[in-house]
Motif scaffolding. Structure first.
Motif, PDB file in Angstrom:
ATOM      1  N   HIS A 184     -15.662  41.783  16.436  1.00 44.18           N
ATOM      2  CA  HIS A 184     -16.937  41.212  16.005  1.00 44.18           C
ATOM      3  C   HIS A 184     -17.263  41.805  14.641  1.00 44.18           C
ATOM      4  O   HIS A 184     -17.639  42.987  14.534  1.00 44.18           O
ATOM      5  N   GLU A 208     -25.470  42.302  16.372  1.00 43.55           N
ATOM      6  CA  GLU A 208     -25.146  41.017  15.754  1.00 43.55           C
ATOM      7  C   GLU A 208     -26.288  40.013  15.943  1.00 43.55           C
ATOM      8  O   GLU A 208     -26.251  38.906  15.419  1.00 43.55           O
ATOM      9  N   HIS A 268     -19.990  33.896  13.350  1.00 39.55           N
ATOM     10  CA  HIS A 268     -20.917  34.194  14.440  1.00 39.55           C
ATOM     11  C   HIS A 268     -22.193  33.383  14.223  1.00 39.55           C
ATOM     12  O   HIS A 268     -22.270  32.559  13.300  1.00 39.55           O
ATOM     13  N   ASP A 270     -18.680  29.952  21.450  1.00 37.44           N
ATOM     14  CA  ASP A 270     -19.900  30.619  21.883  1.00 37.44           C
ATOM     15  C   ASP A 270     -21.065  29.815  21.298  1.00 37.44           C
ATOM     16  O   ASP A 270     -20.844  28.850  20.555  1.00 37.44           O
ATOM     17  N   GLU A 291     -18.939  37.846  30.904  1.00 33.38           N
ATOM     18  CA  GLU A 291     -19.227  38.609  29.672  1.00 33.38           C
ATOM     19  C   GLU A 291     -20.071  39.807  30.075  1.00 33.38           C
ATOM     20  O   GLU A 291     -21.191  39.663  30.573  1.00 33.38           O
TER      21      GLU A 291
HETATM   22  C1  LIG Z   1     -28.560  34.940  24.758  1.00 29.61           C
HETATM   23  O1  LIG Z   1     -27.608  35.865  25.215  1.00 29.61           O
HETATM   24  C2  LIG Z   1     -26.488  36.025  24.457  1.00 29.61           C
HETATM   25  C3  LIG Z   1     -25.698  37.154  24.667  1.00 29.61           C
HETATM   26  C4  LIG Z   1     -24.545  37.349  23.928  1.00 29.61           C
HETATM   27  C5  LIG Z   1     -24.161  36.412  22.986  1.00 29.61           C
HETATM   28  C6  LIG Z   1     -22.915  36.599  22.192  1.00 29.61           C
HETATM   29  N1  LIG Z   1     -21.714  36.467  23.047  1.00 29.61           N
HETATM   30  C7  LIG Z   1     -20.919  37.658  22.861  1.00 29.61           C
HETATM   31  C8  LIG Z   1     -19.436  37.400  23.010  1.00 29.61           C
HETATM   32  C9  LIG Z   1     -21.309  38.153  21.485  1.00 29.61           C
HETATM   33  O2  LIG Z   1     -20.763  37.345  20.455  1.00 29.61           O
HETATM   34  C10 LIG Z   1     -22.820  37.968  21.579  1.00 29.61           C
HETATM   35  O3  LIG Z   1     -23.459  38.039  20.329  1.00 29.61           O
HETATM   36  C11 LIG Z   1     -24.940  35.295  22.785  1.00 29.61           C
HETATM   37  C12 LIG Z   1     -26.088  35.082  23.523  1.00 29.61           C
END
Ligand SMILES: COc1ccc([C@@H]2N[C@@H](C)[C@@H](O)[C@H]2O)cc1
Length: 450
Positions: A32, A53, A101, A195, A254
């Motif tokens: 990341h 992030e 991202h 994502d 996750e």
């Molecule tokens: C709203 O909850 C989230 C939690 C984590 C994420 C992203 N997924 C992980 C793999 C990271 O990239 C995190 O920022 C996105 C939304």
């Protein structure tokens, strides 16, 4: 059966060579890296404990102000060859890189956005350098791609008007262009991990998610796509309205893992988990004292836990803005690599063994039917209990590494005690079992009438 136009396309687990390689890899590393590494969780003198992030969101920073961080993007210590050596030493068979991202900053010189490495003091295509360096080390490269893009004026969280709909169509075309650009510039990429696909706007456009999967599979035969991209005709995500997995592997684990007793359903499909070293930090955060930081053995436990249930594990690294890694992450990669070097035979190309979970640790099964016991919790009884499935007997047991034979004592029908090593290995260790499909168990055992 609910008729679907944009539902699951696979019928069971893919068995083609590309998917078998994805599965056999088992251990990956996440990278990341983005503008968020520069502030590292701190904004205007305030340190935020949330995921680094996501700092733009926690500190409520407007996109144009956040993207000014590009003027400071100058990772002078970045050396893709060193990064690739680190991944190799860790025993990671693949690396998943955040190409873009949620912030919208592209690690490649995209011609569809001005928010890219090309428009920073550093200028260079760091994604291209990483792809080459990892591939040169024999490490597969996977691309993380966030559909949600906080830098793009046409992104919509929901579609509430014709204007929203028109804008979002432009956004989906922009996204298609970036995906085609990534597939064209970096044709050795083996996987896309999407994502930022949970918003109503995407769920309302299930057709597009099916199209994106199909487009990438036409451009890159064999490429794998995660379930998180996908929404079906009715906005159902990951699993379609008929309960079938979309994409090629389930990607919901996750920072959590399925239960080895209650969640055995996950062994029916391919899946990949991902995890952070602190409680919840993917991008670089300057202060790791704000949450619990897992030890190497706690990370190895999670890697083995995933493989014991037929899944992959991706361990996250959040490189610093200067292009180097923090000492804790370097030490972790080394520690994992040492263990994987000794015991990787029980992880790589291994799968769910079908034995009932025991307290001492996890089982995996190798391609030639050997069953591995990965012992994390050695019991005071000094006996490792093994309960075999009906019709399966344990013939032999040997410690991986030294080859020391363990005693195998049959204690009841389909139950054995395996002895512990003479000399404690002082680390989680692996016993390899030779099992046999027994022709009918000996008639000496009787179940009690109760
Ligand atoms: C709203 O909850 C989230 C939690 C984590 C994420 C992203 N997924 C992980 C793999 C990271 O990239 C995190 O920022 C996105 C939304």
């Amino acid at each position: 059966e609910i008729p679907l136009k944009y539902g699951a396309t696979n019928d069971g687990k893919r068995q083609d060579p590309a998917m078998q390689k994805f599965r056999d890899n088992r251990l990956g590393a996440f990278i990341h890296w983005g503008l968020y590494a520069i502030p590292g969780g701190e904004w205007n003198g305030k340190v935020y404990g949330g995921a680094a992030e996501w700092l733009k969101s926690w500190a409520k920073v407007p996109a144009d102000e956040w993207l000014k961080l590009m003027d400071q993007w100058n990772p002078t210590k970045f050396d893709a060859k060193k990064w690739a050596k680190m991944a190799k030493e860790m025993g990671a068979k693949y690396v998943k890189i955040t190409t873009k991202h949620h912030e919208g900053f592209c690690l490649w010189p995209s011609k569809y956005s001005k928010y890219t490495v090309a428009n920073t003091p550093y200028k260079k295509d760091v994604l291209g350098e990483m792809v080459k360096a990892y591939n040169d080390e024999g490490i597969d490269v996977h691309f993380y791609f966030s559909v949600m893009d906080w830098s793009h004026p046409d992104y919509r969280y929901s579609i509430k008007s014709e204007e929203d709909s028109i804008a979002f169509s432009r956004f989906l075309e922009f996204t298609d262009n970036q995906l085609k650009e990534l597939a064209t510039r970096y044709p050795t990429v083996k996987d896309f991990w999407f994502d930022g696909t949970w918003d109503a706007s995407i769920k309302k456009n299930g057709w597009w998610t099916a199209h994106a999967e199909q487009m990438l599979k036409e451009m890159l035969p064999g490429v794998t796509i995660n379930s998180r991209l996908r929404a079906d005709d009715n906005g159902k995500r990951h699993f379609d309205s008929n309960g079938r997995l979309m994409g090629d592997y389930e990607s919901g684990y996750e920072r959590r893992l399925p239960d080895p007793v209650k969640d055995l359903k996950v062994t029916q499909w391919d899946w990949e988990a991902c995890m952070t070293i602190p409680e919840n930090q993917w991008g670089y955060h300057k202060d790791w004292s704000l949450s619990y930081v897992k030890t190497p053995i706690e990370v190895i436990d999670r890697i083995v836990h995933a493989v014991s249930m037929g899944g992959n594990m991706v361990v996250n690294f959040g490189p610093q803005a200067d292009g180097d890694f923090r000492p804790e992450e370097k030490a972790l990669a080394t520690a994992i690599g040492k263990w994987m070097h000794r015991y990787g035979e029980a992880v790589y190309a291994c799968d769910y063994a079908g034995f009932d979970k025991q307290d001492w640790g996890y089982y995996t099964r190798g391609k030639n039917g050997e069953v591995y016991m990965i012992v994390f919790n050695q019991p005071y009884s000094e006996r490792l209990v093994v309960k075999t499935p009906k019709g399966i007997s344990v013939e032999k047991a040997a410690l991986l590494g030294t080859g020391e034979e363990m005693n195998v004592v049959e204690t009841a029908r389909n139950e054995y005690n395996i002895s512990i090593p003479e000399k404690s290995p002082d680390e989680p260790y692996v016993i390899r079992l030779k099992v046999r499909a027994a022709k009918g168990t000996k008639g000496i055992y009787r179940d009690a009438l109760t």
